[in-house]
Design a protein around this motif. Structure first.
Motif, PDB file in Angstrom:
ATOM      1  N   THR A 141       2.271   8.899 -16.748  1.00  0.00           N
ATOM      2  CA  THR A 141       1.458   7.746 -16.361  1.00  0.00           C
ATOM      3  C   THR A 141       2.086   7.035 -15.175  1.00  0.00           C
ATOM      4  O   THR A 141       1.393   6.657 -14.224  1.00  0.00           O
ATOM      5  N   ALA A 142       3.401   6.879 -15.205  1.00  0.00           N
ATOM      6  CA  ALA A 142       4.097   6.214 -14.098  1.00  0.00           C
ATOM      7  C   ALA A 142       3.934   7.007 -12.804  1.00  0.00           C
ATOM      8  O   ALA A 142       3.726   6.417 -11.733  1.00  0.00           O
ATOM      9  N   GLU A 143       4.011   8.321 -12.892  1.00  0.00           N
ATOM     10  CA  GLU A 143       3.819   9.143 -11.696  1.00  0.00           C
ATOM     11  C   GLU A 143       2.412   8.961 -11.140  1.00  0.00           C
ATOM     12  O   GLU A 143       2.226   8.790  -9.931  1.00  0.00           O
ATOM     13  N   ASP A 144       1.422   8.990 -12.038  1.00  0.00           N
ATOM     14  CA  ASP A 144       0.036   8.827 -11.605  1.00  0.00           C
ATOM     15  C   ASP A 144      -0.205   7.449 -10.985  1.00  0.00           C
ATOM     16  O   ASP A 144      -0.840   7.332  -9.931  1.00  0.00           O
ATOM     17  N   LEU A 145       0.297   6.414 -11.644  1.00  0.00           N
ATOM     18  CA  LEU A 145       0.071   5.055 -11.143  1.00  0.00           C
ATOM     19  C   LEU A 145       0.862   4.785  -9.869  1.00  0.00           C
ATOM     20  O   LEU A 145       0.406   4.020  -9.003  1.00  0.00           O
ATOM     21  N   PHE A 187       0.569   3.991  -3.929  1.00  0.00           N
ATOM     22  CA  PHE A 187       0.797   4.364  -2.540  1.00  0.00           C
ATOM     23  C   PHE A 187      -0.494   4.785  -1.840  1.00  0.00           C
ATOM     24  O   PHE A 187      -0.649   4.555  -0.636  1.00  0.00           O
ATOM     25  N   MET A 188      -1.433   5.352  -2.585  1.00  0.00           N
ATOM     26  CA  MET A 188      -2.734   5.682  -1.987  1.00  0.00           C
ATOM     27  C   MET A 188      -3.464   4.400  -1.585  1.00  0.00           C
ATOM     28  O   MET A 188      -4.054   4.321  -0.510  1.00  0.00           O
ATOM     29  N   LYS A 189      -3.413   3.395  -2.459  1.00  0.00           N
ATOM     30  CA  LYS A 189      -4.049   2.107  -2.125  1.00  0.00           C
ATOM     31  C   LYS A 189      -3.345   1.443  -0.952  1.00  0.00           C
ATOM     32  O   LYS A 189      -3.990   0.851  -0.087  1.00  0.00           O
ATOM     33  N   ALA A 190      -2.035   1.545  -0.930  1.00  0.00           N
ATOM     34  CA  ALA A 190      -1.281   0.961   0.182  1.00  0.00           C
ATOM     35  C   ALA A 190      -1.668   1.649   1.498  1.00  0.00           C
ATOM     36  O   ALA A 190      -1.911   0.970   2.502  1.00  0.00           O
ATOM     37  N   LEU A 191      -1.747   2.967   1.488  1.00  0.00           N
ATOM     38  CA  LEU A 191      -2.130   3.698   2.692  1.00  0.00           C
ATOM     39  C   LEU A 191      -3.551   3.332   3.122  1.00  0.00           C
ATOM     40  O   LEU A 191      -3.808   3.099   4.312  1.00  0.00           O
ATOM     41  N   ALA A 192      -4.447   3.265   2.147  1.00  0.00           N
ATOM     42  CA  ALA A 192      -5.840   2.940   2.461  1.00  0.00           C
ATOM     43  C   ALA A 192      -5.999   1.521   3.021  1.00  0.00           C
ATOM     44  O   ALA A 192      -6.934   1.257   3.780  1.00  0.00           O
ATOM     45  N   ASN A 193      -5.082   0.630   2.657  1.00  0.00           N
ATOM     46  CA  ASN A 193      -5.205  -0.772   3.077  1.00  0.00           C
ATOM     47  C   ASN A 193      -4.141  -1.218   4.069  1.00  0.00           C
ATOM     48  O   ASN A 193      -4.018  -2.409   4.329  1.00  0.00           O
ATOM     49  N   ILE A 194      -3.384  -0.286   4.610  1.00  0.00           N
ATOM     50  CA  ILE A 194      -2.283  -0.652   5.504  1.00  0.00           C
ATOM     51  C   ILE A 194      -2.788  -1.400   6.744  1.00  0.00           C
ATOM     52  O   ILE A 194      -2.087  -2.255   7.279  1.00  0.00           O
ATOM     53  N   GLN A 195      -4.002  -1.111   7.165  1.00  0.00           N
ATOM     54  CA  GLN A 195      -4.550  -1.813   8.339  1.00  0.00           C
ATOM     55  C   GLN A 195      -4.655  -3.315   8.088  1.00  0.00           C
ATOM     56  O   GLN A 195      -4.536  -4.112   9.011  1.00  0.00           O
ATOM     57  N   GLY A 196      -4.867  -3.695   6.825  1.00  0.00           N
ATOM     58  CA  GLY A 196      -5.000  -5.113   6.484  1.00  0.00           C
ATOM     59  C   GLY A 196      -3.678  -5.811   6.201  1.00  0.00           C
ATOM     60  O   GLY A 196      -3.647  -7.030   6.017  1.00  0.00           O
ATOM     61  N   TYR A 197      -2.592  -5.048   6.183  1.00  0.00           N
ATOM     62  CA  TYR A 197      -1.285  -5.652   5.902  1.00  0.00           C
ATOM     63  C   TYR A 197      -0.856  -6.508   7.080  1.00  0.00           C
ATOM     64  O   TYR A 197      -0.924  -6.107   8.232  1.00  0.00           O
ATOM     65  N   ARG A 198      -0.429  -7.721   6.777  1.00  0.00           N
ATOM     66  CA  ARG A 198       0.100  -8.642   7.785  1.00  0.00           C
ATOM     67  C   ARG A 198       1.465  -9.124   7.331  1.00  0.00           C
ATOM     68  O   ARG A 198       1.621  -9.541   6.181  1.00  0.00           O
ATOM     69  N   TYR A 199       2.408  -9.088   8.230  1.00  0.00           N
ATOM     70  CA  TYR A 199       3.753  -9.567   7.918  1.00  0.00           C
ATOM     71  C   TYR A 199       3.710 -11.079   7.726  1.00  0.00           C
ATOM     72  O   TYR A 199       3.204 -11.807   8.570  1.00  0.00           O
ATOM     73  N   THR A 200       4.230 -11.532   6.571  1.00  0.00           N
ATOM     74  CA  THR A 200       4.210 -12.963   6.240  1.00  0.00           C
ATOM     75  C   THR A 200       5.615 -13.520   6.064  1.00  0.00           C
ATOM     76  O   THR A 200       5.779 -14.597   5.494  1.00  0.00           O
ATOM     77  N   GLY A 201       6.604 -12.764   6.510  1.00  0.00           N
ATOM     78  CA  GLY A 201       7.976 -13.194   6.321  1.00  0.00           C
ATOM     79  C   GLY A 201       8.609 -12.575   5.088  1.00  0.00           C
ATOM     80  O   GLY A 201       9.796 -12.737   4.845  1.00  0.00           O
ATOM     81  N   PHE A 212       8.001  -5.678   3.094  1.00  0.00           N
ATOM     82  CA  PHE A 212       6.882  -4.799   2.772  1.00  0.00           C
ATOM     83  C   PHE A 212       6.864  -4.473   1.279  1.00  0.00           C
ATOM     84  O   PHE A 212       5.800  -4.332   0.670  1.00  0.00           O
ATOM     85  N   ALA A 213       8.061  -4.380   0.671  1.00  0.00           N
ATOM     86  CA  ALA A 213       8.154  -4.070  -0.760  1.00  0.00           C
ATOM     87  C   ALA A 213       7.413  -5.089  -1.608  1.00  0.00           C
ATOM     88  O   ALA A 213       6.844  -4.732  -2.645  1.00  0.00           O
ATOM     89  N   ALA A 214       7.389  -6.338  -1.200  1.00  0.00           N
ATOM     90  CA  ALA A 214       6.666  -7.362  -1.972  1.00  0.00           C
ATOM     91  C   ALA A 214       5.186  -7.031  -2.029  1.00  0.00           C
ATOM     92  O   ALA A 214       4.544  -7.189  -3.075  1.00  0.00           O
ATOM     93  N   TRP A 215       4.641  -6.563  -0.915  1.00  0.00           N
ATOM     94  CA  TRP A 215       3.242  -6.159  -0.874  1.00  0.00           C
ATOM     95  C   TRP A 215       3.009  -4.963  -1.792  1.00  0.00           C
ATOM     96  O   TRP A 215       2.039  -4.921  -2.549  1.00  0.00           O
ATOM     97  N   LEU A 216       3.930  -3.994  -1.763  1.00  0.00           N
ATOM     98  CA  LEU A 216       3.808  -2.822  -2.632  1.00  0.00           C
ATOM     99  C   LEU A 216       3.887  -3.201  -4.114  1.00  0.00           C
ATOM    100  O   LEU A 216       3.140  -2.662  -4.934  1.00  0.00           O
TER     101      LEU A 216
END
Length: 183
Positions: A46-50, A55-69, A72-76
């Motif tokens: 389950t951990a492997e799948d999740l 990471f798939m969601k992160a890749l799909a939404n990386i365009q919307g990521y904005r550095y807030t100080g 990146f790990a906090a976003w993940l």
């Protein structure tokens, strides 16, 4: 801002246009994100799948990521936390949390190993009694080795709120563990 954050932000910007650069971010953060999810689910598969979903969601939404100080790990971690929540909305846990805890690899007498395992199981039971937010704070702080400000960013809370959650969680754990006879 430290050089580490600058380098990471440069890598994030590259990943927005180059999926291979995202692979470097994956390599940097996979172990901590997987460990966090594994401790939340208690099941390797389950951990492997999740983790893959995270990471798939992160890749799909990386365009919307904005550095807030915040790193990146906090976003993940925020994505991972939401993936785990979504998973549990659909299913109920099927394995106890203690199955997700690593066993101590030592060369000690079987009696000591059994006592260590008993202590680990007592800790896992005590952690399960905490609120979901308290569990997240404990896991991110001690299993994920995250700083309070990074946990706050991952959970969308203030640093003061995270400190309060951590303080109450540790107090509850201390109480529960002393009841169980764990030092």
């Amino acid at each position: 801002m430290s050089q580490e954050y600058i380098d990471e932000q440069r890598l994030v910007e590259q990943a927005k246009g180059d999926p291979e650069a995202f692979g470097k971010l994956y390599d940097l953060h996979f172990e901590r994100i997987y460990a966090y999810i594994h401790r939340k689910t208690g099941d390797r598969q389950t951990a492997e799948d999740l983790t893959a979903d995270t990471f798939m969601k992160a890749l799909a939404n990386i365009q919307g990521y904005r550095y807030t100080g915040q790193p990146f790990a906090a976003w993940l971690y925020r994505i991972a936390s939401n993936v785990v929540i979504d998973y549990y909305r659909v299913r109920r846990p099927t394995l106890p949390l203690e199955e997700g805890l690593p066993l101590v690899a030592t060369q000690v007498a079987p009696e000591e190993a059994a006592m260590t395992l008993d202590d680990q199981q007592a800790v896992a039971r005590a952690v399960r009694t905490l609120s979901p937010d308290q569990q997240d704070v404990i896991l991110m702080r001690f299993a994920g080795d995250m700083k309070l400000k990074d946990i706050a960013a991952a959970l969308g809370k203030t640093e003061g709120a995270v400190k309060a959650l951590l303080f109450r969680a540790l107090g509850t754990l201390r109480h529960k563990l002393s009841e169980s006879g764990v030092r």
